[in-house]
Enzyme design. Sequence first.
Site, PDB file in Angstrom:
ATOM      1  CB  CYS A 152      88.220  46.008  35.109  1.00  0.00           C
ATOM      2  SG  CYS A 152      89.091  45.627  33.605  1.00  0.00           S
TER       3      CYS A 152
ATOM      4  CD1 TRP B 205      87.471  38.994  31.706  1.00  0.00           C
ATOM      5  CD2 TRP B 205      87.015  40.606  30.227  1.00  0.00           C
ATOM      6  NE1 TRP B 205      86.892  38.407  30.608  1.00  0.00           N
ATOM      7  CE2 TRP B 205      86.602  39.367  29.683  1.00  0.00           C
ATOM      8  CE3 TRP B 205      86.838  41.761  29.459  1.00  0.00           C
ATOM      9  CZ2 TRP B 205      86.016  39.252  28.427  1.00  0.00           C
ATOM     10  CZ3 TRP B 205      86.251  41.648  28.206  1.00  0.00           C
ATOM     11  CH2 TRP B 205      85.836  40.408  27.705  1.00  0.00           C
TER      12      TRP B 205
ATOM     13  N   GLY C 151      86.340  49.763  31.800  1.00  0.00           N
ATOM     14  CA  GLY C 151      85.597  50.260  30.642  1.00  0.00           C
ATOM     15  C   GLY C 151      86.486  50.293  29.421  1.00  0.00           C
TER      16      GLY C 151
ATOM     17  CD  GLU D 278      71.379  29.024  32.442  1.00  0.00           C
ATOM     18  OE1 GLU D 278      71.477  29.735  31.422  1.00  0.00           O
ATOM     19  OE2 GLU D 278      72.012  29.266  33.485  1.00  0.00           O
TER      20      GLU D 278
ATOM     21  CE  LYS E 217      74.600  28.325  35.265  1.00  0.00           C
ATOM     22  NZ  LYS E 217      74.604  29.423  34.288  1.00  0.00           N
TER      23      LYS E 217
ATOM     24  CD  GLU F 181      78.647  29.992  32.229  1.00  0.00           C
ATOM     25  OE1 GLU F 181      79.112  31.112  32.023  1.00  0.00           O
ATOM     26  OE2 GLU F 181      77.504  29.813  32.686  1.00  0.00           O
TER      27      GLU F 181
HETATM   28  C1  G6P Z   1      78.155  37.249  31.813  1.00  0.00           C
HETATM   29  C2  G6P Z   1      78.084  36.194  32.889  1.00  0.00           C
HETATM   30  C3  G6P Z   1      76.801  35.394  32.765  1.00  0.00           C
HETATM   31  C4  G6P Z   1      75.601  36.329  32.794  1.00  0.00           C
HETATM   32  C5  G6P Z   1      75.710  37.404  31.705  1.00  0.00           C
HETATM   33  C6  G6P Z   1      74.667  38.488  31.879  1.00  0.00           C
HETATM   34  O1  G6P Z   1      78.352  36.674  30.571  1.00  0.00           O
HETATM   35  O2  G6P Z   1      79.199  35.339  32.791  1.00  0.00           O
HETATM   36  O3  G6P Z   1      76.709  34.489  33.858  1.00  0.00           O
HETATM   37  O4  G6P Z   1      74.438  35.587  32.606  1.00  0.00           O
HETATM   38  O5  G6P Z   1      76.974  38.059  31.797  1.00  0.00           O
HETATM   39  O6  G6P Z   1      74.934  39.181  33.074  1.00  0.00           O
HETATM   40  P1  G6P Z   1      73.885  40.076  33.821  1.00  0.00           P
HETATM   41  O7  G6P Z   1      74.649  40.692  34.976  1.00  0.00           O
HETATM   42  O8  G6P Z   1      73.420  41.118  32.833  1.00  0.00           O
HETATM   43  O9  G6P Z   1      72.771  39.198  34.262  1.00  0.00           O
END
Ligand code: G6P
Length: 611
Positions: A2, A75, A102, A484, A488, A491
């Site tokens: 959000c 979201w 939140g 990774e 990718k 997602e």
């Molecule tokens: C979400 C995003 C990811 C990211 C993860 C951790 O799931 O879609 O791309 O790697 O959060 O986010 P951060 O801000 O803690 O790196």
Amino acid sequence: MCGIVGYIGNSDATPALLSGLARLEYRGYDSAGISILSGGKIATTKRAGKLGVLVEALKKKPLPAGKVGIGHTRWATHGSPVDRNAHPHIDPEEKVAIIHNGIIENYQVLKEELERLGHYFSSDTDSEVVAHLLGIEYGKSADLTDAMERVCQRLHGNFSLVAIAIDSPGVLIGARRNSPLVVGLGQGENFLASDVSAFISFTKRALEIGQNQVVTLTADSCSISDFNGVTQSPREFQVTWDASAAEKNGFPHFMAKEIMEQPKAVADCLLGRMDENGHLTLNEVRLSDDEIRDIDKVIIIGCGSAYHAGMIAKYGIEHWSRLPVEVELASEFRYRDPIITRNTLVIAISQSGETMDTLMALRHAKDQRAKVISICNTYGASIPRESDGVIYTQAGPEIAVASTKAFLTQIVAAYLVGLYIAEIRGIKFIDEVRDILEELGELPEKIERYLETSERLKDLALEFKSAQSILFLGRHVGFPVALEGALKLKELAYMHAVGFAAGELKHGPIALIEEGTPVLVIMPNLNSPLHDKMVSNVQEIEARGARAIIITAENDTSITSPRAIRIPDAPTLFQPLLAVLPLQLFAYESAVVRGYDVDQPRNLAKSVTVE
Ligand code: G6P
């Protein structure tokens, strides 16, 4: 999760709110809405769907002009993404409107209490109880700040809130606990938002709001108190990047732009890392050298790509500092009773600095007296603020949900932490560290060289467009790269993809290989003892019909496959920063050819501020 934005000033609020929401849409994009205070009334438009749906609705039927307003991009957590669950939420007497990021954990209890008082709820959200409670409290004292403080005292869970009220047209009010909220200080106008990107085209002056604080803004003033009304002094900071960094600059997607920005991001991440004596420094360290010398174990925590960056960093940190390193998903960490002492160093990796799983894991570590250093891309976010030391990745804003330049710079930053520890502990001499930094310094040019010749990935994406499943294989530092690459693809292209440690193939995953199964292989460096073992793995899968695409160094003449993808040669520990590039591009191109939204994949959000 959000995005929230509030405006108060001398101009019409709607354009400022919509421009803020456009920048915050990465935080959630299943519905959006705005409320404006105008002519003694609150006017609201909200719609399920992406921000564009709201923008169209407002074009057809504009809201009246007003100089204070709030906007939200959602979201969903509680309640499906339909119009009535979109924010803002209004109290039954239509005196106040609120937006929330939140989770209000005690919303059921509060809702039942309000229902007993005769309140009717028009949404399924946890957030609506805040609007009702604020309406009641505001009715009692007509002081919006007092009312917000009293409401916050009753809320459990995490929240950033922004509200407006009909009898207070000159006031915009906000509050936060565990969720992000920053103030933007303009000329005759002020802003509240989830992050600075929402107001960067209006002002670069920003204020941090601390935990459990309420902020009261007028067009030209700002005051902050805690939930008991005690005045607090905020910390002002200057945003160091400009609005163009948060635009697409001619690229079709933010992800494409961010992939191409990686040479600069890595170079920027390495900037300013030496003090006047040639010693490596972090951005902010609140740990003494003695405390660093006493460290006997490192635990890295993170989620998603940040977790993979941590897995890669383990190899470098252990190698340079000779300290044992564990890497753990932040969401699992505090639930397994990890062994933490005063001499444990926890490294929290987070692009946003707001990921709730990582923040909660960090707090658990601090409760156990561990030292905490964070690696973060967002200045002043909760995770760096609560850490003993911070190294900012300096990658600039990352908007696309899939992490690219943040991922690369997280690896670099974590390596810098490893070298920093190694130097302080006397395991590495200054000149040894400098040599390694010099090698790291060659990476931006190598990354750029690869990206200039990366067109082929489009053809591969077309070739494998309809594949049922795609496997990724790696060994050593190549293993997290495989994970990774698979993440990718899942997602972005919604394809079934799995990453494996290639040594494990024979223990199970090889059963997945069928005629034509695409397998992306990250080949270890030619001089690695693992190189020949991986060559054997490729033969094993090709013998069973797999189509292997081999990511290998340009100088590795032993690989003659027509499907080889050549990356510049680099020392083993730095190879992931190059090997991941074709995987990012493959996922990107696959999403494009399959017709999906690259920057905003379904069901995801960039900053996940719920557990
Ligand atoms: C979400 C995003 C990811 C990211 C993860 C951790 O799931 O879609 O791309 O790697 O959060 O986010 P951060 O801000 O803690 O790196």
